[in-house]
Design a protein around this motif. Structure first.
Motif, mmCIF file in Angstrom:
data_model
loop_
_atom_site.group_PDB
_atom_site.id
_atom_site.type_symbol
_atom_site.label_atom_id
_atom_site.label_comp_id
_atom_site.label_asym_id
_atom_site.label_seq_id
_atom_site.Cartn_x
_atom_site.Cartn_y
_atom_site.Cartn_z
ATOM 1 N N GLY A 212 -57.491 15.658 2.924
ATOM 2 C CA GLY A 212 -57.701 16.316 4.219
ATOM 3 C C GLY A 212 -58.376 17.666 4.058
ATOM 4 O O GLY A 212 -59.328 17.989 4.769
ATOM 5 N N SER A 213 -57.904 18.453 3.079
ATOM 6 C CA SER A 213 -58.502 19.773 2.838
ATOM 7 C C SER A 213 -59.961 19.639 2.432
ATOM 8 O O SER A 213 -60.835 20.335 2.942
ATOM 9 N N MET A 214 -60.232 18.712 1.498
ATOM 10 C CA MET A 214 -61.594 18.533 1.005
ATOM 11 C C MET A 214 -62.519 18.026 2.113
ATOM 12 O O MET A 214 -63.664 18.459 2.245
ATOM 13 N N ALA A 215 -62.005 17.121 2.947
ATOM 14 C CA ALA A 215 -62.810 16.580 4.052
ATOM 15 C C ALA A 215 -63.152 17.687 5.047
ATOM 16 O O ALA A 215 -64.288 17.790 5.516
ATOM 17 N N GLY A 216 -62.162 18.526 5.347
ATOM 18 C CA GLY A 216 -62.382 19.636 6.280
ATOM 19 C C GLY A 216 -63.441 20.593 5.765
ATOM 20 O O GLY A 216 -64.345 21.004 6.501
ATOM 21 N N ILE A 217 -63.362 20.940 4.476
ATOM 22 C CA ILE A 217 -64.317 21.873 3.876
ATOM 23 C C ILE A 217 -65.728 21.275 3.887
ATOM 24 O O ILE A 217 -66.705 21.937 4.232
ATOM 25 N N ALA B 297 -65.241 11.372 5.295
ATOM 26 C CA ALA B 297 -64.978 11.985 3.988
ATOM 27 C C ALA B 297 -63.501 11.840 3.627
ATOM 28 O O ALA B 297 -63.161 11.614 2.462
ATOM 29 N N PHE B 298 -62.621 11.962 4.638
ATOM 30 C CA PHE B 298 -61.186 11.841 4.366
ATOM 31 C C PHE B 298 -60.872 10.483 3.749
ATOM 32 O O PHE B 298 -60.194 10.395 2.724
ATOM 33 N N ASP B 299 -61.395 9.414 4.353
ATOM 34 C CA ASP B 299 -61.155 8.069 3.808
ATOM 35 C C ASP B 299 -61.716 7.928 2.399
ATOM 36 O O ASP B 299 -61.084 7.348 1.519
ATOM 37 N N GLN B 300 -62.919 8.484 2.175
ATOM 38 C CA GLN B 300 -63.558 8.376 0.853
ATOM 39 C C GLN B 300 -62.793 9.195 -0.200
ATOM 40 O O GLN B 300 -62.506 8.713 -1.287
ATOM 41 N N TYR B 301 -62.486 10.456 0.134
ATOM 42 C CA TYR B 301 -61.763 11.319 -0.822
ATOM 43 C C TYR B 301 -60.407 10.719 -1.189
ATOM 44 O O TYR B 301 -59.957 10.813 -2.320
ATOM 45 N N LYS B 302 -59.757 10.114 -0.183
ATOM 46 C CA LYS B 302 -58.443 9.527 -0.428
ATOM 47 C C LYS B 302 -58.545 8.452 -1.511
ATOM 48 O O LYS B 302 -57.742 8.398 -2.446
ATOM 49 N N LYS C 13 -57.037 8.713 -5.366
ATOM 50 C CA LYS C 13 -56.113 7.669 -5.798
ATOM 51 C C LYS C 13 -56.601 7.025 -7.096
ATOM 52 O O LYS C 13 -55.858 6.883 -8.052
ATOM 53 N N LYS C 14 -57.909 6.655 -7.102
ATOM 54 C CA LYS C 14 -58.481 5.936 -8.248
ATOM 55 C C LYS C 14 -58.657 6.829 -9.460
ATOM 56 O O LYS C 14 -58.175 6.543 -10.544
ATOM 57 N N GLN C 15 -59.403 7.951 -9.272
ATOM 58 C CA GLN C 15 -59.794 8.799 -10.408
ATOM 59 C C GLN C 15 -58.620 9.620 -10.946
ATOM 60 O O GLN C 15 -58.434 9.723 -12.143
ATOM 61 N N LEU C 16 -57.854 10.219 -10.027
ATOM 62 C CA LEU C 16 -56.791 11.126 -10.466
ATOM 63 C C LEU C 16 -55.424 10.446 -10.517
ATOM 64 O O LEU C 16 -54.464 11.007 -11.028
ATOM 65 N N GLY C 17 -55.352 9.262 -9.931
ATOM 66 C CA GLY C 17 -54.080 8.542 -9.936
ATOM 67 C C GLY C 17 -52.999 9.217 -9.115
ATOM 68 O O GLY C 17 -51.812 8.996 -9.325
ATOM 69 N N ILE C 18 -53.419 10.098 -8.193
ATOM 70 C CA ILE C 18 -52.427 10.774 -7.339
ATOM 71 C C ILE C 18 -52.325 9.990 -6.033
ATOM 72 O O ILE C 18 -53.324 9.738 -5.378
#
Length: 304
Positions: free
Chosen positions: A109-114, A85-90, A94-99
């Protein structure tokens, strides 16, 4: 497309193996931590090291690994989901939010942990109940029996999610800072001193990876920082999970009540941070092994 499908599977396996190696390394400390955090009456007068010595005397050496079977069943999907999930969320952030930069590591990391916690929480609940039992006083006969008992006696499906709130609230900073610290140290290390700290990846010589001992060190630092930030919530979670088993359970129904109760009864050092020294001994090698195994599995399964 076939390669990409298998990429998910390989990534899943890499994370699962990393999680299992990390947890087995520190399983005895895990058992002791649960016994101490919730003041088990057989061991409550003892400290960390005396409990580590007392458990084998009372319950044999395998007593140190009690609940580890349930732990592995939980930790394989947990580690797998978290790293994958960490790799996917990253990528998504990056793509959707441009962050990008360091912030997206913290968020991912937070989202993957949850995500990992919510998916595997009932297994954690069962493992804690099994690890808290002492030989000769068994309420649960095994994993399946514990599942049945909690389901029938503690309000069906909801019974498995007791203490989820402090777990999620605690997991966000823990996983977030863990991945954030590791990723940041890794990128700074490889940028500043590539020859000293890095070596070419085995599966893709274009990609630089950290040398194993540097990996262990970065993982350890990541674990220590993350642990300090989120520890009181871990104590709260354990208390709530053990709910029905503990005498003062009616005072610990919500997260805030439990935090207040532990603080009033035992204070900060002996209550909210009870067992923290043990957690450093437990978490630093555990995170070090997790990140290092994952990085090695990534090369072994050609994920770079």
């Amino acid at each position: 497309a076939a390669r990409r499908d298998f990429y998910w599977l390989r990534s899943f396996i890499a994370g699962g193996v990393a999680g299992c190696c990390a947890k087995t390394t520190t399983a005895p400390l895990d058992r002791v931590k649960i016994l101490l955090q919730a003041h088990n009456h057989h061991y409550k007068h003892l400290g960390v090291f005396s409990t580590l010595c007392a458990v084998p005397k009372k319950e044999g050496y395998l007593g140190l690994y009690k609940g580890n079977g349930a732990m592995m069943i939980r930790i394989f999907p947990y580690g797998a989901i978290q790293f994958m999930a960490f790799d996917q969320y990253k990528k998504v952030i990056k793509k959707q939010l441009g962050i990008s930069g360091h912030v997206h590591r913290l968020m991912a990391g937070s989202m993957a942990g949850i995500t990992a916690v919510i998916c595997t929480y009932p297994l954690d609940m069962v493992r804690v109940r099994l690890a808290f039992q002492v030989k000769g006083e068994h309420k649960y006969m095994g994993i399946i029996h514990a599942f049945k008992m909690i389901y029938t006696k503690e309000g069906g499906f909801c019974g498995f999610y007791r203490g989820l709130m402090p777990t999620v609230v605690g997991m966000a900073p823990y996983a977030g800072f863990s991945f954030f610290t590791f990723g940041t140290l890794k990128s700074i290390g490889l940028a500043q001193a590539p020859h000293l700290l890095g070596r070419p990846s085995l599966d893709n010589p274009e990609v630089l990876v950290l040398k194993t001992h540097v990996n262990l060190l970065c993982g350890g630092i990541a674990g220590a920082i993350a642990q300090t930030i989120s520890y009181p919530l871990d104590v709260t979670r354990r208390r709530m999970q053990l709910g029905a088993v503990l005498p003062d359970s009616e005072k610990c129904l919500t997260m805030v009540q439990t935090l207040k109760y532990v603080y009033q009864q035992h204070g900060i050092r002996r209550g909210l941070y009870r067992g923290l020294s043990l957690n450093y001994i437990r978490c630093i090698p555990s995170q070090a092994v997790a990140f290092t195994t994952y990085e090695l599995m990534k090369q072994f399964l050609r994920l770079n």
